[in-house]
Design a protein around this motif. Structure first.
Motif, short mmCIF file in Angstrom:
data_model
loop_
_atom_site.label_atom_id
_atom_site.label_comp_id
_atom_site.label_asym_id
_atom_site.label_seq_id
_atom_site.Cartn_x
_atom_site.Cartn_y
_atom_site.Cartn_z
N LEU A 203 12.50 41.11 27.73
CA LEU A 203 11.72 41.34 28.95
C LEU A 203 12.21 42.59 29.65
O LEU A 203 13.42 42.84 29.74
CB LEU A 203 11.83 40.14 29.89
N HIS A 204 11.26 43.39 30.12
CA HIS A 204 11.59 44.62 30.84
C HIS A 204 10.77 44.69 32.12
O HIS A 204 9.63 44.19 32.17
CB HIS A 204 11.25 45.85 29.97
N PRO A 205 11.31 45.31 33.15
CA PRO A 205 10.48 45.56 34.34
C PRO A 205 9.40 46.58 34.01
O PRO A 205 9.58 47.43 33.13
CB PRO A 205 11.48 46.11 35.36
N THR A 206 8.28 46.46 34.66
CA THR A 206 7.25 47.49 34.54
C THR A 206 7.57 48.63 35.52
O THR A 206 8.49 48.52 36.34
CB THR A 206 5.87 46.92 34.88
N VAL A 207 6.82 49.72 35.41
CA VAL A 207 6.99 50.83 36.35
C VAL A 207 6.78 50.32 37.78
O VAL A 207 7.57 50.60 38.68
CB VAL A 207 5.99 51.97 36.04
N GLY A 208 5.73 49.54 37.99
CA GLY A 208 5.47 49.00 39.32
C GLY A 208 6.55 48.03 39.78
O GLY A 208 6.98 48.06 40.93
N GLY A 209 7.01 47.18 38.86
CA GLY A 209 8.08 46.25 39.20
C GLY A 209 9.35 46.96 39.61
O GLY A 209 10.03 46.57 40.58
N ALA A 210 9.68 48.05 38.89
CA ALA A 210 10.88 48.83 39.23
C ALA A 210 10.72 49.53 40.58
O ALA A 210 11.66 49.56 41.39
CB ALA A 210 11.16 49.86 38.14
N LEU A 211 9.54 50.07 40.84
CA LEU A 211 9.32 50.79 42.10
C LEU A 211 9.36 49.85 43.31
O LEU A 211 9.70 50.29 44.42
CB LEU A 211 7.97 51.51 42.07
N LEU A 212 9.06 48.58 43.11
CA LEU A 212 9.02 47.63 44.22
C LEU A 212 10.29 46.80 44.34
O LEU A 212 10.73 46.49 45.45
CB LEU A 212 7.81 46.70 44.08
N PHE A 213 10.89 46.42 43.19
CA PHE A 213 12.01 45.48 43.23
C PHE A 213 13.18 45.90 42.33
O PHE A 213 13.97 45.07 41.92
CB PHE A 213 11.55 44.08 42.79
N GLY A 214 13.30 47.18 42.04
CA GLY A 214 14.30 47.62 41.09
C GLY A 214 15.70 47.78 41.66
O GLY A 214 15.88 48.21 42.80
N PHE A 215 16.70 47.41 40.85
CA PHE A 215 18.09 47.80 41.09
C PHE A 215 18.32 49.10 40.32
O PHE A 215 17.93 49.21 39.15
CB PHE A 215 19.05 46.74 40.53
N ASP A 216 18.98 50.07 40.95
CA ASP A 216 19.32 51.32 40.28
C ASP A 216 18.07 51.97 39.66
O ASP A 216 18.01 52.27 38.48
CB ASP A 216 20.38 51.08 39.20
N VAL A 217 17.06 52.16 40.50
CA VAL A 217 15.81 52.75 40.05
C VAL A 217 16.04 54.14 39.47
O VAL A 217 15.38 54.55 38.50
CB VAL A 217 14.78 52.82 41.21
N ASN A 218 17.00 54.87 40.01
CA ASN A 218 17.25 56.24 39.56
C ASN A 218 17.64 56.30 38.09
O ASN A 218 17.30 57.25 37.39
CB ASN A 218 18.34 56.88 40.42
N SER A 219 18.36 55.29 37.59
CA SER A 219 18.75 55.29 36.18
C SER A 219 17.57 54.97 35.27
O SER A 219 17.50 55.44 34.14
CB SER A 219 19.87 54.28 35.93
N MET A 220 16.63 54.18 35.77
CA MET A 220 15.45 53.83 34.97
C MET A 220 14.38 54.91 35.04
O MET A 220 13.75 55.24 34.05
CB MET A 220 14.87 52.50 35.46
N MET A 221 14.17 55.46 36.24
CA MET A 221 13.11 56.44 36.47
C MET A 221 13.66 57.56 37.35
O MET A 221 13.43 57.59 38.56
CB MET A 221 11.90 55.77 37.15
N PRO A 222 14.40 58.50 36.76
CA PRO A 222 15.06 59.55 37.55
C PRO A 222 14.09 60.40 38.38
O PRO A 222 14.48 60.96 39.41
CB PRO A 222 15.76 60.41 36.49
N HIS A 223 12.83 60.48 37.94
CA HIS A 223 11.86 61.32 38.66
C HIS A 223 11.30 60.64 39.90
O HIS A 223 10.67 61.29 40.73
CB HIS A 223 10.71 61.70 37.72
N ALA A 224 11.53 59.33 40.03
CA ALA A 224 10.95 58.58 41.17
C ALA A 224 11.85 58.70 42.39
O ALA A 224 12.27 57.70 42.97
CB ALA A 224 10.74 57.13 40.78
N MET A 225 12.14 59.91 42.80
CA MET A 225 13.00 60.16 43.95
C MET A 225 12.32 61.14 44.89
O MET A 225 11.27 61.71 44.57
CB MET A 225 14.35 60.74 43.50
#
Length: 380
Positions: A203-225
């Protein structure tokens, strides 16, 4: 096509939706391929209808005229239907103008982008007045805008279930807390917050799941800053985390740096909120940049408007097409501070929040896939 519309086109410069040609070139296979390539590129580019004007010199716009016998609509239609996938709707008109005749190929707005050449499988797009190969992110964006792909529910394979903040998730959706594990997983999957890798069953978080409830979002999606540049003292802040966390960090910083100024904090916060929800997250090497100068604030967002005409229409906030509808709808419901509880882009709200000594302007840059908001202090 009537004369007034033709004159409007002649008054414009060549661009993503307009090309001038001196004469038709559909005799050889390579010429037919080039015509199909141009039509595909214009159809794939954002905006409304596109046009190719024949009998006009492209550099000077000198009216050369054409021989109407060279223009048979059936021949043009056949080239497009046999070479473009999916087919593109076009129309050919012959127009009398200044004692000469011009041919106008109208390329209708397409809801089936992206279009590709059948023989090579290549995708093309217009960059200004140049036809170029579409990049991966541009193709992905076209697929999303056509409804064929939903970015927000695609998996983030860099992340795992450990990267989801269940404490925050249960706080915002308390009914999930009482569910057994299997039911919880099923619920989160059906809502698009997580997904299963069919090859590994992980199981993996989706892009939306990470953007809303992610821990350490920067490591998963470095551009989402968000890069916040304070020019006055040469400070640079990199705001990372979930969308909620970025907005909180941004407000704290701006409360400090805008203290004692007339810049409207509410409107600036609103502009960043809109940027975060409507940005093009397929752009993996770009992020939102906010620059604060003594007399000027700019917010530059990767992702131009899907409907380029929305800036000039009065109902832009009522029925504006959304790039990330899943993300927007979930932010409406889940944001505890109700920062997204508005329709559309909220451009009207931004304008309503500013004082008389501040001017706000919006700039849509489809050629660069950027949207910018500028707050400028007027000299009085």
């Amino acid at each position: 096509m009537d004369i007034s519309r033709l004159q409007q086109l002649l008054a414009r410069e060549e661009g993503p939706k307009l090309d001038f040609k001196a004469k038709p070139m559909l005799k050889t296979e390579s010429e037919k391929k080039e015509f199909a390539k141009l039509v595909c590129a214009i159809a794939n580019s954002r905006g409304g209808r596109g046009y190719i004007l024949y009998g006009v010199e492209d550099k000077t716009k000198k009216i050369l005229g054409i021989d109407a016998a060279d223009f048979q609509e059936e021949k043009f239609q056949q080239v497009i239907s046999s070479r473009c996938s999916p087919p593109i709707a076009i129309k050919l008109d012959i127009v009398d103008y200044l004692f000469k005749q011009l041919a106008v190929v109208t390329i209708y707005r397409s809801d089936q982008r992206p279009h590709q050449l059948r023989d090579t499988g290549s995708f093309f797009i217009r960059r200004g007045s140049t036809t170029d190969t579409a990049q991966r992110a541009e193709i992905a964006t076209m697929l999303q805008e056509s409804g064929l792909v939903t970015l927000e529910t695609t998996p983030v394979f860099r992340g795992s279930m450990d990267n989801l903040n269940f404490e925050q998730l249960f706080q915002l959706m308390p009914w999930l807390k009482s569910l057994p594990e299997n039911a919880l997983i099923l619920n989160l999957t059906s809502q698009g917050f997580i997904c299963k890798d069919p090859d590994t069953n992980k199981l993996h978080p989706t892009v939306g799941g990470a953007l809303l409830f992610g821990f350490d979002v920067n490591s998963m999606m470095p551009h989402a800053m968000v890069k916040l540049v304070i020019s006055k003292n040469h400070q640079i802040y990199y705001l990372t985390g979930t969308i909620f966390e970025i907005l909180d960090q941004f407000q704290q910083n701006m409360e400090h740096h805008l203290k004692g100024t007339t810049f409207p904090l509410t409107a600036v916060n609103e502009a960043l909120a809109n940027a975060l929800v409507h940005r093009d997250y397929w752009q993996l090497h770009r992020y939102i940049v906010v620059e604060v100068k003594p007399n000027h604030i700019s917010i530059t967002n990767p992702g131009s408007l899907i409907d380029a005409n929305s800036l000039s229409t009065g109902d832009r906030d009522l029925n504006h097409p959304l790039r990330n509808p899943w993300l927007f709808q979930n932010l409406l419901v889940l944001d505890p501070k109700k920062r997204f509880f508005r329709s559309g882009l909220g451009l009207k709200r931004i304008q309503q929040e500013i004082s008389s000594d501040i001017k706000v302007t919006f700039s849509d840059r489809p050629d660069k896939n950027l949207f910018q908001v500028f707050f400028t202090k007027l000299n009085k």
